[in-house]
Enzyme design. Sequence first.
Site, mmCIF file in Angstrom:
data_model
loop_
_atom_site.group_PDB
_atom_site.id
_atom_site.type_symbol
_atom_site.label_atom_id
_atom_site.label_comp_id
_atom_site.label_asym_id
_atom_site.label_seq_id
_atom_site.Cartn_x
_atom_site.Cartn_y
_atom_site.Cartn_z
ATOM 1 N N ALA A 195 -9.603 -54.095 -27.181
ATOM 2 C CA ALA A 195 -10.634 -53.930 -26.142
ATOM 3 C C ALA A 195 -11.163 -55.281 -25.644
ATOM 4 O O ALA A 195 -11.501 -55.406 -24.464
ATOM 5 C CB ALA A 195 -11.790 -53.078 -26.677
ATOM 6 N N THR A 198 -20.483 -54.228 -37.697
ATOM 7 C CA THR A 198 -19.498 -54.947 -36.883
ATOM 8 C C THR A 198 -19.970 -56.390 -36.784
ATOM 9 O O THR A 198 -21.156 -56.670 -36.590
ATOM 10 C CB THR A 198 -19.332 -54.326 -35.475
ATOM 11 O OG1 THR A 198 -20.550 -54.458 -34.749
ATOM 12 C CG2 THR A 198 -18.926 -52.863 -35.571
ATOM 13 N N ASP A 242 -18.369 -50.171 -28.628
ATOM 14 C CA ASP A 242 -18.170 -48.749 -28.317
ATOM 15 C C ASP A 242 -16.750 -48.310 -28.652
ATOM 16 O O ASP A 242 -16.534 -47.196 -29.147
ATOM 17 C CB ASP A 242 -18.474 -48.486 -26.834
ATOM 18 C CG ASP A 242 -19.945 -48.663 -26.524
ATOM 19 O OD1 ASP A 242 -20.773 -48.500 -27.442
ATOM 20 O OD2 ASP A 242 -20.284 -48.974 -25.356
ATOM 21 N N ASN A 300 -24.364 -53.524 -35.405
ATOM 22 C CA ASN A 300 -23.911 -54.909 -35.338
ATOM 23 C C ASN A 300 -24.914 -55.754 -36.118
ATOM 24 O O ASN A 300 -25.869 -55.230 -36.702
ATOM 25 C CB ASN A 300 -23.700 -55.362 -33.878
ATOM 26 C CG ASN A 300 -24.973 -55.372 -33.061
ATOM 27 O OD1 ASN A 300 -26.078 -55.356 -33.606
ATOM 28 N ND2 ASN A 300 -24.834 -55.403 -31.750
HETATM 29 P P1 ATP Z 1 -20.669 -55.138 -27.669
HETATM 30 O O1 ATP Z 1 -22.138 -54.809 -27.590
HETATM 31 O O2 ATP Z 1 -20.267 -56.368 -26.921
HETATM 32 O O3 ATP Z 1 -19.777 -53.988 -27.365
HETATM 33 P P2 ATP Z 1 -21.201 -55.249 -30.502
HETATM 34 O O4 ATP Z 1 -22.213 -56.322 -30.709
HETATM 35 O O5 ATP Z 1 -21.661 -53.849 -30.603
HETATM 36 O O6 ATP Z 1 -20.371 -55.497 -29.190
HETATM 37 P P3 ATP Z 1 -19.279 -56.690 -32.094
HETATM 38 O O7 ATP Z 1 -19.578 -56.825 -33.530
HETATM 39 O O8 ATP Z 1 -19.481 -57.868 -31.231
HETATM 40 O O9 ATP Z 1 -20.048 -55.401 -31.567
HETATM 41 O O10 ATP Z 1 -17.755 -56.233 -31.908
HETATM 42 C C1 ATP Z 1 -17.276 -54.984 -32.351
HETATM 43 C C2 ATP Z 1 -15.921 -55.176 -32.992
HETATM 44 O O11 ATP Z 1 -15.026 -55.743 -32.032
HETATM 45 C C3 ATP Z 1 -15.915 -56.141 -34.169
HETATM 46 O O12 ATP Z 1 -16.221 -55.455 -35.373
HETATM 47 C C4 ATP Z 1 -14.487 -56.666 -34.131
HETATM 48 O O13 ATP Z 1 -13.650 -55.798 -34.871
HETATM 49 C C5 ATP Z 1 -14.117 -56.615 -32.659
HETATM 50 N N1 ATP Z 1 -14.246 -57.946 -32.054
HETATM 51 C C6 ATP Z 1 -15.333 -58.461 -31.452
HETATM 52 N N2 ATP Z 1 -15.114 -59.728 -31.048
HETATM 53 C C7 ATP Z 1 -13.831 -60.008 -31.390
HETATM 54 C C8 ATP Z 1 -12.977 -61.158 -31.254
HETATM 55 N N3 ATP Z 1 -13.408 -62.266 -30.674
HETATM 56 N N4 ATP Z 1 -11.724 -61.067 -31.726
HETATM 57 C C9 ATP Z 1 -11.254 -59.950 -32.316
HETATM 58 N N5 ATP Z 1 -12.009 -58.843 -32.488
HETATM 59 C C10 ATP Z 1 -13.276 -58.866 -32.033
#
Ligand code: ATP
Length: 323
Positions: free
Chosen positions: A304, A241, A274, A206
Site C-alpha cells: 500500500a 503498527t 487501513d 499506531n
Molecule cells: P496511516 O495513518 O498513514 O495510514 P498509521 O499511522 O495508521 O498509518 P503506520 O504504522 O504508519 O500506520 O503503518 C501501518 C503499517 O504499514 C506498518 O505496520 C507497516 O507494516 C506498514 N508500513 C508503513 N510504513 C512503511 C514503510 N516505510 N515501509 C514498509 N512498510 C511500511
Amino acid sequence: ADAEKLPRSVSQEAHRMVEHVHREQAAEIVVVGSANLDTTAHVPRLPAPGETVLGGDTGESVGGKGANQAVAAARLGRSVAMVGRVGDDPAGRRIREALTTQGVQVDQLGSTAGSGSGAALIVVDESGENMIVVAPGANSTLTAAHVRAAQELLARAGAVVCQLEIPEEAVVEAVRLAGGRVILNPSPVRSVPPEVMARVDVLIVNRSELGAIAGAPEPRTVDDAAALAAGVGGPGAVVVTLGADGALLVDGNTRVHVPAVRVPTVVDPTGAGDTFCGALTDALVRGEALDGAVRWAVRAAALAVTGAGAQSAMPTAAQLATA
Ligand code: ATP
C-alpha cells in the site's frame, strides 16, 4: 409446496426476493465506520501554520477509515458489508457507487437528508509525509438505531471492525451486537467505554494512539511499545503498527515483532494503517492465527505504501501472493 400453487412468475419473484435478502444479510466482515470523499493535494513540503504552499494537481477519491478498511478486506477476497451514513448529495452517491464497484455491500450505508457527506482534505509532501483534516458530515449522524438495523449482519459476521470516526453510541452498539470477533482501530484516538474495550478481541493502534491510550509519551522503541501495549487493559490482544519498523503483537505473554517489508520507495503512506487493519481482519476470518494475520497485514501494508492514494494502492490477494 405452497409456492408450487402460485403462478410461476410469482414464485420466481418470491425466490428472487429470498435470495436478495440472503445476500444482503450475510457478509464475512462488517465494517461499522466512516465513508468520506477525499481531496488530496501533493505539495513539495507541508505548510507551517499560517503559511501557503503551492501544490500540484488535486484529485478526489473515496476514503474514510471505515470505507478504506472495508475495501482493503474486499480486495483480498472477503465478502464485506459497510454500516454507516453518507450525505444525501452527489458525494454520497459517488461514495456508494465506488464502494459497490469494489465489491462492498452498501445496503446499510444509508444517506442522511440535509447532511453533507464526510470529507477529508489531505496534503502529501514529496517524502510521503501527510497532513489530514476530516470534516465528518453525515458520519456523525450514525446512531445506535442505524446500527441495530444491521443486527442480522453483525450477528452472523466472522468479524466486526470499528474505528472512531463515528459517534460512540454506534461503536457501543456494533460491539454489543457483534457475533464474531471484534476488531477496534481507535482512530482518531479518544477514550472508549470499558465495556467496549472488554469486548475487543484485537485492538490495532499506531504509536501515537498507543501512547494516548496508555496515558504515556509516544513509544520510541519496540520495547517501549511492547511495555505500553502489555499494560492496556481490556482487549484480548494489542497490535501496534510501527510504520517503517513493522508491527508488534502483544497477546497475553506472547510478544511478536514483525519487521516491515523493505520497499524500494515510499510513494504515499496514506491508508497503510487501513490496509493493515483490513488485511489483518481478512486473515483472521480465513482462520489464520493472530501472528500469521499480523505477518499478512505487514505484507499488505508494504504494498500500500508503494502506490499513490489510499484505496487505489490496496493489494488484491493475487498481488499479495506473488509479492
Ligand atoms: P496511516 O495513518 O498513514 O495510514 P498509521 O499511522 O495508521 O498509518 P503506520 O504504522 O504508519 O500506520 O503503518 C501501518 C503499517 O504499514 C506498518 O505496520 C507497516 O507494516 C506498514 N508500513 C508503513 N510504513 C512503511 C514503510 N516505510 N515501509 C514498509 N512498510 C511500511
